[in-house]
Design a protein around this motif. Structure first.
Motif, PDB file in Angstrom:
ATOM      1  N   VAL A 114      -4.716  -2.569  -2.697  1.00  0.00           N
ATOM      2  CA  VAL A 114      -4.389  -2.376  -1.290  1.00  0.00           C
ATOM      3  C   VAL A 114      -4.569  -0.905  -0.937  1.00  0.00           C
ATOM      4  N   LYS A 115      -5.191  -0.657   0.212  1.00  0.00           N
ATOM      5  CA  LYS A 115      -5.394   0.715   0.668  1.00  0.00           C
ATOM      6  C   LYS A 115      -4.131   1.257   1.312  1.00  0.00           C
ATOM      7  N   SER A 116      -3.920   2.540   1.168  1.00  0.00           N
ATOM      8  CA  SER A 116      -2.774   3.189   1.796  1.00  0.00           C
ATOM      9  C   SER A 116      -2.842   3.035   3.305  1.00  0.00           C
ATOM     10  N   GLY A 117      -1.668   2.945   3.932  1.00  0.00           N
ATOM     11  CA  GLY A 117      -1.629   2.843   5.381  1.00  0.00           C
ATOM     12  C   GLY A 117      -2.063   4.129   6.045  1.00  0.00           C
ATOM     13  N   GLN A 118      -1.982   5.232   5.333  1.00  0.00           N
ATOM     14  CA  GLN A 118      -2.330   6.534   5.872  1.00  0.00           C
ATOM     15  C   GLN A 118      -3.685   6.991   5.331  1.00  0.00           C
ATOM     16  N   SER A 163      -3.793   1.336  -4.271  1.00  0.00           N
ATOM     17  CA  SER A 163      -2.893   0.928  -5.346  1.00  0.00           C
ATOM     18  C   SER A 163      -3.320  -0.458  -5.792  1.00  0.00           C
ATOM     19  N   SER A 164      -3.370  -0.657  -7.103  1.00  0.00           N
ATOM     20  CA  SER A 164      -3.862  -1.941  -7.612  1.00  0.00           C
ATOM     21  C   SER A 164      -3.004  -2.430  -8.759  1.00  0.00           C
ATOM     22  N   LYS A 165      -3.016  -3.758  -8.914  1.00  0.00           N
ATOM     23  CA  LYS A 165      -2.357  -4.429 -10.030  1.00  0.00           C
ATOM     24  C   LYS A 165      -3.243  -5.600 -10.417  1.00  0.00           C
ATOM     25  N   GLY A 166      -3.811  -5.534 -11.616  1.00  0.00           N
ATOM     26  CA  GLY A 166      -4.798  -6.540 -11.995  1.00  0.00           C
ATOM     27  C   GLY A 166      -6.036  -6.370 -11.136  1.00  0.00           C
ATOM     28  N   LEU A 167      -6.475  -7.465 -10.502  1.00  0.00           N
ATOM     29  CA  LEU A 167      -7.641  -7.415  -9.627  1.00  0.00           C
ATOM     30  C   LEU A 167      -7.255  -7.244  -8.167  1.00  0.00           C
ATOM     31  N   GLY A 183       0.814  -1.199   0.000  1.00  0.00           N
ATOM     32  CA  GLY A 183       0.000   0.000   0.000  1.00  0.00           C
ATOM     33  C   GLY A 183       0.853   1.256   0.000  1.00  0.00           C
ATOM     34  N   VAL A 184       0.264   2.348  -0.445  1.00  0.00           N
ATOM     35  CA  VAL A 184       0.945   3.645  -0.377  1.00  0.00           C
ATOM     36  C   VAL A 184       1.212   3.972   1.087  1.00  0.00           C
ATOM     37  N   LYS A 185       2.434   4.362   1.369  1.00  0.00           N
ATOM     38  CA  LYS A 185       2.815   4.609   2.761  1.00  0.00           C
ATOM     39  C   LYS A 185       2.642   6.064   3.177  1.00  0.00           C
ATOM     40  N   ASN A 186       2.724   6.994   2.214  1.00  0.00           N
ATOM     41  CA  ASN A 186       2.719   8.410   2.591  1.00  0.00           C
ATOM     42  C   ASN A 186       1.829   9.217   1.653  1.00  0.00           C
TER      43      ASN A 186
END
Length: 370
Positions: free
Chosen positions: A130-134, A123-127, A24-27
């Protein structure tokens, strides 16, 4: 406009099955959590969102989407989702204030009031996604839009071209939900207003310093033809003075004659003759229309825009050509050759009537007839 919404397949931070190669995006960089913004009705007003890229193991492209939710939401069913710029490939997106106004409304913030909205990035790749931690919070002061949007809107009153007789009011064209526009004649210094019905009990509206308000009248400074836009979603309006509409002959690169205003959004030039230009390859008959306008109710500098083809064509029409051949669209940047039509062979050197229809009766269009 809202981008395609991702399918939320599961509750919690992950959509679908977690891909261990995708983090996931961290920041979240911009806007900082807790930032407050007062929305503006300007079409150019926007808020910039940015976040850090994620590292994708073993290659592959990551697509980003920004999700918004209520302050107590967990993003399992966000209220609004849109793609990042470049079809989701960039780590940023500019969101218009009009979009943010709708986003805040879906999060429960009332018109003209201030409230909080949460945002995160998936952030996604194919199906796999993942949601960002922040998660960041944004405090938004909404525009003065209307919760109960009118279906129809008319221009009426002493200063309107229909006068005070509401049965002769000028209907505005609905261009989107809650958005209307009209090309109409107004008398300078005389009051007019807007209503949602041409007869019977009706709501009444007026404009004041770029905002739509209820129960009042307004005036324009000088007599003229005006393009008025009303957006009840954000409670905003614009007035543009239309000085003239001209027939533009592409081979000459010049406007040949004016189409005077007849009333209720119709402009017509009668008995005008256009002689096709002889070229080495044949007769050139390409044309379109130029409009000369002054924005800010005539206070702005005069500039040219044009009416060209809604449906691109490079063919000469005939008596059986569909009506859609003549449909118009407004183009902000004028050119000599783009977005043009061709005149029928029968009109070469022959006096005919040229008519432009900018009214609510149907698509914006024009006709050429003997």
């Amino acid at each position: 406009m809202i981008s395609s919404v991702i399918s939320f397949l599961a509750c919690g931070d992950n959509m679908g099955d977690t891909d261990t190669r995708l983090s996931g995006v961290k920041n979240l960089v911009e806007p900082a959590s807790g930032r407050a913004i007062v929305l503006e009705p300007s079409a150019s007003a926007a808020l910039y969102f940015e976040w850090d890229y994620v590292t994708v193991a073993e290659g592959g492209m990551t697509v980003y989407q920004v999700a918004f939710d209520r302050p107590d939401g967990d993003f399992s069913s966000p209220t609004y989702v849109l793609y990042a710029d470049n079809n989701g490939m960039k780590n940023s997106v500019s969101v218009s204030h009009k979009q943010l106004n709708a986003i805040a409304g879906k999060a429960g913030v009332k018109s003209s009031e201030t409230g909080a909205v949460k945002w995160a990035v998936f952030s996604s790749k194919g199906l796999k996604a993942v949601k960002s931690g922040q998660e960041n919070t944004l405090t938004v002061t909404r525009l003065a839009g209307f919760e109960d949007l009118p279906v129809d809107v008319f221009v009426t009153g002493e200063g309107s071209e229909g006068g005070a007789d509401r049965s002769r009011s000028h209907r505005m064209k609905a261009v989107a939900g809650g958005e209307f526009e009209v090309y109409t004649k107004l008398a300078g210094g005389k009051p007019f207003y807007f209503t949602d019905a041409a007869s019977g009990t009706a709501r009444e509206f007026y404009t004041d310093n770029g905002l739509i308000k209820e129960n009042g009248t307004v005036t324009v400074p000088v007599d003229g033809i005006y393009r008025i836009t009303l957006d009840f979603n954000i409670g905003a309006c614009t007035y543009t003075l239309v000085n003239r509409i001209m027939f533009y002959f592409c081979p000459e690169g010049a406007s040949l004659f004016e189409l005077p205003y007849e009333g209720y959004g119709i402009f017509r030039a009668k008995g005008q003759t256009v002689t096709f230009k002889q070229e080495s390859w044949g007769r050139d008959e390409r044309y379109k229309f130029r409009m000369f306008i002054k924005e800010n109710a005539g206070a702005g500098a005069e500039r040219e825009v044009e009416w060209g083809t809604l449906n691109a064509t490079d063919s000469r029409p005939n008596a059986t050509s569909p009506e859609s051949y003549y449909y118009l669209r407004l183009i902000e940047s004028a050119s000599q050759w783009d977005d043009k039509w061709k005149l029928m062979s029968d009109f070469d050197g022959v006096p005919v009537d040229y008519t432009v229809y900018l009214n609510a009766d149907g698509p914006y269009t024009h006709t050429i007839s003997k």
